[in-house]
Design a protein around this motif. Structure first.
Motif, PDB file in Angstrom:
ATOM      1  N   VAL A 116       0.825  -1.297   0.037  1.00  0.00           N
ATOM      2  CA  VAL A 116       0.100  -0.032  -0.127  1.00  0.00           C
ATOM      3  C   VAL A 116       0.795   0.989   0.088  1.00  0.00           C
ATOM      4  O   VAL A 116       1.771   1.355   0.737  1.00  0.00           O
ATOM      5  N   THR A 117       0.675   2.073  -0.961  1.00  0.00           N
ATOM      6  CA  THR A 117       1.549   3.563  -0.980  1.00  0.00           C
ATOM      7  C   THR A 117       0.335   4.629  -0.882  1.00  0.00           C
ATOM      8  O   THR A 117      -0.374   4.709  -1.723  1.00  0.00           O
ATOM      9  N   ASP A 118       0.770   5.642   0.062  1.00  0.00           N
ATOM     10  CA  ASP A 118      -0.066   6.767   0.128  1.00  0.00           C
ATOM     11  C   ASP A 118       1.049   7.724  -0.609  1.00  0.00           C
ATOM     12  O   ASP A 118       2.170   8.094  -0.037  1.00  0.00           O
ATOM     13  N   HIS A 119       0.395   8.315  -1.689  1.00  0.00           N
ATOM     14  CA  HIS A 119       1.360   9.213  -2.547  1.00  0.00           C
ATOM     15  C   HIS A 119       1.505  10.543  -1.949  1.00  0.00           C
ATOM     16  O   HIS A 119       2.112  11.385  -2.446  1.00  0.00           O
ATOM     17  N   ARG A 120       0.575  11.016  -1.061  1.00  0.00           N
ATOM     18  CA  ARG A 120       0.536  12.339  -0.590  1.00  0.00           C
ATOM     19  C   ARG A 120       1.738  12.456   0.321  1.00  0.00           C
ATOM     20  O   ARG A 120       2.350  13.639   0.473  1.00  0.00           O
ATOM     21  N   ILE A 121       2.293  11.511   1.145  1.00  0.00           N
ATOM     22  CA  ILE A 121       3.362  11.444   1.891  1.00  0.00           C
ATOM     23  C   ILE A 121       4.450  10.625   1.320  1.00  0.00           C
ATOM     24  O   ILE A 121       5.475  10.817   2.123  1.00  0.00           O
ATOM     25  N   GLY A 122       4.074   9.857   0.430  1.00  0.00           N
ATOM     26  CA  GLY A 122       5.423   8.985  -0.054  1.00  0.00           C
ATOM     27  C   GLY A 122       5.705   7.890   0.802  1.00  0.00           C
ATOM     28  O   GLY A 122       6.618   7.252   1.025  1.00  0.00           O
ATOM     29  N   MET A 123       4.521   7.338   1.722  1.00  0.00           N
ATOM     30  CA  MET A 123       4.942   6.099   2.384  1.00  0.00           C
ATOM     31  C   MET A 123       4.193   4.940   1.813  1.00  0.00           C
ATOM     32  O   MET A 123       3.274   4.990   1.217  1.00  0.00           O
ATOM     33  N   THR A 124       5.248   3.803   1.981  1.00  0.00           N
ATOM     34  CA  THR A 124       4.853   2.388   1.575  1.00  0.00           C
ATOM     35  C   THR A 124       4.521   1.434   2.657  1.00  0.00           C
ATOM     36  O   THR A 124       5.831   1.449   3.448  1.00  0.00           O
ATOM     37  N   ILE A 182      -1.897   6.269   9.631  1.00  0.00           N
ATOM     38  CA  ILE A 182      -2.627   7.402  10.074  1.00  0.00           C
ATOM     39  C   ILE A 182      -1.653   8.210  10.713  1.00  0.00           C
ATOM     40  O   ILE A 182      -1.831   9.458  10.839  1.00  0.00           O
ATOM     41  N   GLU A 183      -0.841   7.491  11.603  1.00  0.00           N
ATOM     42  CA  GLU A 183       0.154   8.187  12.403  1.00  0.00           C
ATOM     43  C   GLU A 183       0.993   9.426  11.474  1.00  0.00           C
ATOM     44  O   GLU A 183       1.640  10.282  11.835  1.00  0.00           O
ATOM     45  N   ALA A 184       1.466   8.505  10.445  1.00  0.00           N
ATOM     46  CA  ALA A 184       2.344   9.230   9.430  1.00  0.00           C
ATOM     47  C   ALA A 184       1.680  10.367   8.775  1.00  0.00           C
ATOM     48  O   ALA A 184       1.967  11.504   8.463  1.00  0.00           O
ATOM     49  N   LEU A 185       0.305  10.110   8.712  1.00  0.00           N
ATOM     50  CA  LEU A 185      -0.432  11.301   7.811  1.00  0.00           C
ATOM     51  C   LEU A 185      -0.668  12.367   8.795  1.00  0.00           C
ATOM     52  O   LEU A 185      -0.657  13.703   8.539  1.00  0.00           O
ATOM     53  N   LEU A 186      -0.857  12.014  10.292  1.00  0.00           N
ATOM     54  CA  LEU A 186      -1.157  13.214  11.308  1.00  0.00           C
ATOM     55  C   LEU A 186       0.350  13.832  11.482  1.00  0.00           C
ATOM     56  O   LEU A 186       0.185  15.027  11.435  1.00  0.00           O
ATOM     57  N   THR A 187       1.240  13.146  11.421  1.00  0.00           N
ATOM     58  CA  THR A 187       2.692  13.752  11.534  1.00  0.00           C
ATOM     59  C   THR A 187       3.033  14.721  10.234  1.00  0.00           C
ATOM     60  O   THR A 187       3.360  15.954  10.383  1.00  0.00           O
ATOM     61  N   ASN A 188       2.663  14.167   9.175  1.00  0.00           N
ATOM     62  CA  ASN A 188       2.886  15.076   8.027  1.00  0.00           C
ATOM     63  C   ASN A 188       1.994  16.569   8.098  1.00  0.00           C
ATOM     64  O   ASN A 188       2.201  17.207   7.775  1.00  0.00           O
ATOM     65  N   ASP A 189       0.573  16.008   8.490  1.00  0.00           N
ATOM     66  CA  ASP A 189      -0.068  17.257   8.630  1.00  0.00           C
ATOM     67  C   ASP A 189       0.575  18.539   9.701  1.00  0.00           C
ATOM     68  O   ASP A 189       0.463  19.469   9.223  1.00  0.00           O
ATOM     69  N   GLN A 190       0.879  17.834  10.720  1.00  0.00           N
ATOM     70  CA  GLN A 190       1.386  18.907  11.714  1.00  0.00           C
ATOM     71  C   GLN A 190       2.502  19.520  11.207  1.00  0.00           C
ATOM     72  O   GLN A 190       2.784  20.696  11.685  1.00  0.00           O
ATOM     73  N   ALA A 191       3.390  18.763  10.598  1.00  0.00           N
ATOM     74  CA  ALA A 191       4.666  19.475  10.062  1.00  0.00           C
ATOM     75  C   ALA A 191       4.260  20.610   8.884  1.00  0.00           C
ATOM     76  O   ALA A 191       4.910  21.865   9.181  1.00  0.00           O
ATOM     77  N   GLU A 192       3.362  20.308   8.367  1.00  0.00           N
ATOM     78  CA  GLU A 192       2.755  21.242   7.131  1.00  0.00           C
ATOM     79  C   GLU A 192       2.153  22.600   7.786  1.00  0.00           C
ATOM     80  O   GLU A 192       2.434  23.586   7.624  1.00  0.00           O
TER      81      GLU A 192
END
Length: 86
Positions: free
Chosen positions: A45-53, A69-79
């Motif tokens: 599974v690859t999420d292209h918004r954050i580049g995570m596989t 979800i943790e990776a998406l939240l971390t990315n959102d907070q960083a942005e």
């Protein structure tokens, strides 16, 4: 008569703004706008918004999505921090 024409003009402007907002939210459906790819042969599974596989497709589809979800939240907070600091 003038009041009716002004009202129609206002309605058309408002409808155009709403249509533009909807169009920007929906997108074109082009492959370049994809969010996530599910690759069954490689169990990936690859999420292209954050580049995570993640190489645990079966577990992901069974609901074990915490890592993503943790990776998406971390990315959102960083942005958000980046926007605040600018």
């Amino acid at each position: 008569m003038l009041k009716a024409r002004l009202y129609d003009k206002y309605q058309q402007e408002q409808n155009a703004e709403l249509a533009e907002a909807r169009k920007s939210q929906v997108g074109t459906g082009d492959r370049s706008e994809r969010i996530r790819t599910y690759n069954f042969p490689q169990s990936r599974v690859t999420d292209h918004r954050i580049g995570m596989t993640i190489y645990k497709l079966d577990a992901f589809l069974d609901g074990d999505i915490g890592e993503m979800i943790e990776a998406l939240l971390t990315n959102d907070q960083a942005e958000k921090l980046k926007e605040i600091s600018e």
